[in-house]
Design an enzyme around this catalytic site. Structure first.
Site, PDB file in Angstrom:
ATOM      1  N   HIS A   1     -27.583  -5.181   1.428  1.00 18.61           N
ATOM      2  CA  HIS A   1     -28.244  -6.275   2.156  1.00 18.61           C
ATOM      3  C   HIS A   1     -29.743  -6.010   2.084  1.00 18.61           C
ATOM      4  O   HIS A   1     -30.167  -4.910   1.733  1.00 18.61           O
ATOM      5  CB  HIS A   1     -27.798  -6.288   3.625  1.00 18.61           C
TER       6      HIS A   1
ATOM      7  N   HIS B   1      -8.692  -5.340   4.094  1.00 21.25           N
ATOM      8  CA  HIS B   1      -9.650  -4.891   5.118  1.00 21.25           C
ATOM      9  C   HIS B   1      -8.892  -5.054   6.424  1.00 21.25           C
ATOM     10  O   HIS B   1      -8.664  -6.171   6.876  1.00 21.25           O
ATOM     11  CB  HIS B   1     -10.916  -5.753   5.103  1.00 21.25           C
TER      12      HIS B   1
ATOM     13  N   HIS C   1     -14.244  -0.456  -5.082  1.00 18.84           N
ATOM     14  CA  HIS C   1     -14.713  -1.185  -3.896  1.00 18.84           C
ATOM     15  C   HIS C   1     -16.232  -1.375  -3.941  1.00 18.84           C
ATOM     16  O   HIS C   1     -16.988  -0.588  -3.377  1.00 18.84           O
ATOM     17  CB  HIS C   1     -14.291  -0.417  -2.643  1.00 18.84           C
TER      18      HIS C   1
ATOM     19  N   HIS D   1     -10.978   1.483   3.057  1.00 17.77           N
ATOM     20  CA  HIS D   1     -11.811   2.233   4.022  1.00 17.77           C
ATOM     21  C   HIS D   1     -11.138   2.578   5.356  1.00 17.77           C
ATOM     22  O   HIS D   1     -11.555   2.124   6.413  1.00 17.77           O
ATOM     23  CB  HIS D   1     -13.139   1.513   4.286  1.00 17.77           C
TER      24      HIS D   1
ATOM     25  N   HIS E   1     -19.350  -4.388  -3.586  1.00 15.27           N
ATOM     26  CA  HIS E   1     -19.819  -5.757  -3.322  1.00 15.27           C
ATOM     27  C   HIS E   1     -21.062  -5.957  -4.192  1.00 15.27           C
ATOM     28  O   HIS E   1     -22.177  -5.637  -3.783  1.00 15.27           O
ATOM     29  CB  HIS E   1     -20.153  -5.946  -1.843  1.00 15.27           C
TER      30      HIS E   1
ATOM     31  N   ARG F   1     -22.377  -8.765  -5.165  1.00 12.42           N
ATOM     32  CA  ARG F   1     -23.172  -9.966  -4.777  1.00 12.42           C
ATOM     33  C   ARG F   1     -23.426 -10.855  -6.008  1.00 12.42           C
ATOM     34  O   ARG F   1     -22.510 -11.345  -6.573  1.00 12.42           O
ATOM     35  CB  ARG F   1     -24.488  -9.626  -4.056  1.00 12.42           C
TER      36      ARG F   1
ATOM     37  N   ASP G   1     -17.562   1.343  -1.237  1.00 14.56           N
ATOM     38  CA  ASP G   1     -17.875   0.181  -0.396  1.00 14.56           C
ATOM     39  C   ASP G   1     -19.372  -0.144  -0.456  1.00 14.56           C
ATOM     40  O   ASP G   1     -20.013  -0.400   0.561  1.00 14.56           O
ATOM     41  CB  ASP G   1     -17.411   0.374   1.055  1.00 14.56           C
TER      42      ASP G   1
ATOM     43  N   ASN H   1     -15.989 -11.517  -1.441  1.00 15.35           N
ATOM     44  CA  ASN H   1     -16.697 -12.207  -0.346  1.00 15.35           C
ATOM     45  C   ASN H   1     -18.135 -12.527  -0.727  1.00 15.35           C
ATOM     46  O   ASN H   1     -19.083 -12.106  -0.080  1.00 15.35           O
ATOM     47  CB  ASN H   1     -16.657 -11.371   0.950  1.00 15.35           C
TER      48      ASN H   1
HETATM   49  O1  DOR Z   1     -19.749  -3.303   6.309  1.00 12.49           O
HETATM   50  C1  DOR Z   1     -19.209  -4.099   5.546  1.00 12.49           C
HETATM   51  N1  DOR Z   1     -19.934  -4.822   4.661  1.00 12.49           N
HETATM   52  N2  DOR Z   1     -17.882  -4.278   5.619  1.00 12.49           N
HETATM   53  C2  DOR Z   1     -17.279  -5.269   4.951  1.00 12.49           C
HETATM   54  O2  DOR Z   1     -16.096  -5.414   5.097  1.00 12.49           O
HETATM   55  C3  DOR Z   1     -18.051  -6.198   4.104  1.00 12.49           C
HETATM   56  C4  DOR Z   1     -19.294  -5.582   3.631  1.00 12.49           C
HETATM   57  C5  DOR Z   1     -20.244  -6.585   3.019  1.00 12.49           C
HETATM   58  O3  DOR Z   1     -19.819  -7.377   2.188  1.00 12.49           O
HETATM   59  O4  DOR Z   1     -21.427  -6.549   3.369  1.00 12.49           O
HETATM   60 ZN    ZN Z   2     -16.136  -3.700   1.456  1.00 12.05          ZN
END
Ligand code: DOR
Ligand code: ZN
Length: 417
Positions: free
Chosen positions: A305, A177, A53, A230, A55, A57, A301, A87
């Site tokens: 950002h 999710h 899991h 999660h 991300h 980017r 997870d 995503n």
């Molecule tokens: O807190 C989160 N951030 N939950 C998610 O489901 C997506 C993730 C993100 O991509 O920033």
């Molecule tokens: Zn996630």
């Protein structure tokens, strides 16, 4: 090239381990000749984490994180395989977008990777063509039942059934999710004060349970493999304990295990995440789920950002924070306190992930397996300092946490970092 890991504690017993090129070729008490010897008195030797899991980017969000910084963060955290979430901008929902992402990953990743596909209820043909050409790079199919971070949402129950059937036909796992969008909207309208201290109330626990129930009921009807991402509440754990089958899996994160909403008073939006941090009763239930086998996997997870985005107001700040560099140090630290064995941790962070997603020859320390290994010094502490992360996101609700163990080296396919 031969590397000998000498005198380490291999999960739970002392032995030597020889790596030849990228493969484990010997485990035992003898000392085979090698070009390089790492003397590992007081070191734990575990299979490197396989993180299902992440991300990553990249693409149009390289400013948040890219494949190079994500994989450096992985190595820093003892992770040798990452599964990327869809995503992204653009999302991993078509052949064209998949190829763009695959090119970036191949050119820049320092660790093994798989790409989860994004299902939106309208892209079956696209998913089909990805699978036709690139099956070996695909992790599973991700479905978001609610909005979270630039993701597509599936709200129509018939679409959900269709996606589950598609996954079953292709022997793929569906990752969900499971917060339910309609439920979240109801709570959002009900709550006056929008503040980080209310985040867990706004994204209400009831919505997480409702989504988990819907996903489990649908999977039982269809018979596909389901992976609930999660899990954050006591009620979900209790429900899964009762209704889970051998093709339904449950993931928890280090933050839902080790932090509760009280920390938000200290860290504010740095702890804003979906699903939200909950209560101590919930964290206790998640640990209980680990002990009794309800929980199958620990995933980070990792959701980077910009720091500038995170220090905006509650409404504007995006959810998520980096996790690749904190997951293993935090989990190994807490596991020793909670009397959870290294072999149980190994299953949760690597072996079970390999089984669920059908990765070959990883997740265990065995002869013939890939040399993806993490070396942990159990006599040194490791302060987790976000400013020193390899990730571009240099903040964390775990910032300042001191782990009783230190991730010393990560070995990725025989290469020692
Ligand atoms: O807190 C989160 N951030 N939950 C998610 O489901 C997506 C993730 C993100 O991509 O920033
Ligand atoms: Zn996630």
């Amino acid at each position: 090239m031969k590397t000998l890991l000498k005198n380490g504690i291999l999960v739970d017993s002392k032995a030597n381990l020889l790596i030849e090129d990228n493969i484990i070729s010997y485990i035992g008490l003898e000392e085979p000749a090698a070009d390089q010897v790492l003397s590992l008195q007081n070191h734990l030797v575990l299979p490197a984490m396989i993180d299902p899991h992440v991300h990553v980017r990249g693409l149009q969000q390289k400013d948040k994180e890219d494949w190079q910084t994500a994989s450096l963060a992985a190595i820093n955290g003892g992770v040798a395989t990452i599964f990327d979430m869809p995503n992204t901008l653009p999302p991993t929902n078509s052949l064209e977008n998949f190829e763009l992402k695959l090119k970036e990953a191949k050119e820049n990743s320092l660790v093994d990777f798989r790409l989860h596909l994004g299902a939106n209820g309208h892209n079956k043909e696209e998913l089909n063509s990805i699978l036709k050409h690139y099956r070996q790079y695909v992790g599973g199919i991700k479905v978001f039942l609610a909005g979270s971070s630039s993701n597509e949402i599936v709200q129509n129950p018939q679409h959900l059934t269709d996606i589950f059937e598609f996954a079953a036909q292709h022997d793929l796992v569906v990752l969900v999710h499971s917060e339910l969008q309609s439920c979240l909207q109801k709570w959002q309208q009900q709550i006056g004060e929008q503040s980080i201290l209310n985040h867990s109330y706004i994204r209400n626990r009831e919505c997480a349970l409702a989504g988990t129930k819907l996903a489990v009921e649908t999977a039982k009807k269809v018979g596909n493999k389901l992976y609930i991402c999660h899990v954050s509440t006591k009620e979900e754990i209790e429900y899964l304990r009762k209704y889970k089958t051998d093709y339904i899996y449950c993931e928890v994160t280090p933050h839902h295990l080790c932090l509760d909403e009280e920390i938000l008073r200290l860290v504010g939006n740095f702890g804003k995440v979906n699903p939200p941090l909950r209560t101590t009763e919930d964290t206790r239930a998640l640990w209980q789920g680990i002990k009794d086998g309800t929980v199958d996997v620990i995933g980070s997870d990792h959701a980077p950002h910009h720091l500038e985005e995170k220090i905006q107001s509650y409404r504007k700040a995006p959810s998520g924070f980096p996790g690749l560099e904190t997951t293993l140090p935090v989990i190994l630290d807490k596991a020793s306190e909670c009397d959870i064995s290294c072999s149980r941790i190994q299953k949760l962070t690597s072996q079970k992930v390999a089984e669920i997603f059908q990765l070959k020859k990883v997740g265990k320390l065995e002869i013939g397996y890939k040399a993806n290994i993490v070396i942990v010094d159990i006599n040194q502490t490791q302060p987790l300092i976000a400013a020193f992360f390899q990730s571009k996101a240099k903040y964390s609700p775990f910032d300042g946490y001191v782990s009783k163990v230190k991730i010393e080296k990560t070995i990725v396919e025989g290469k020692v970092y």
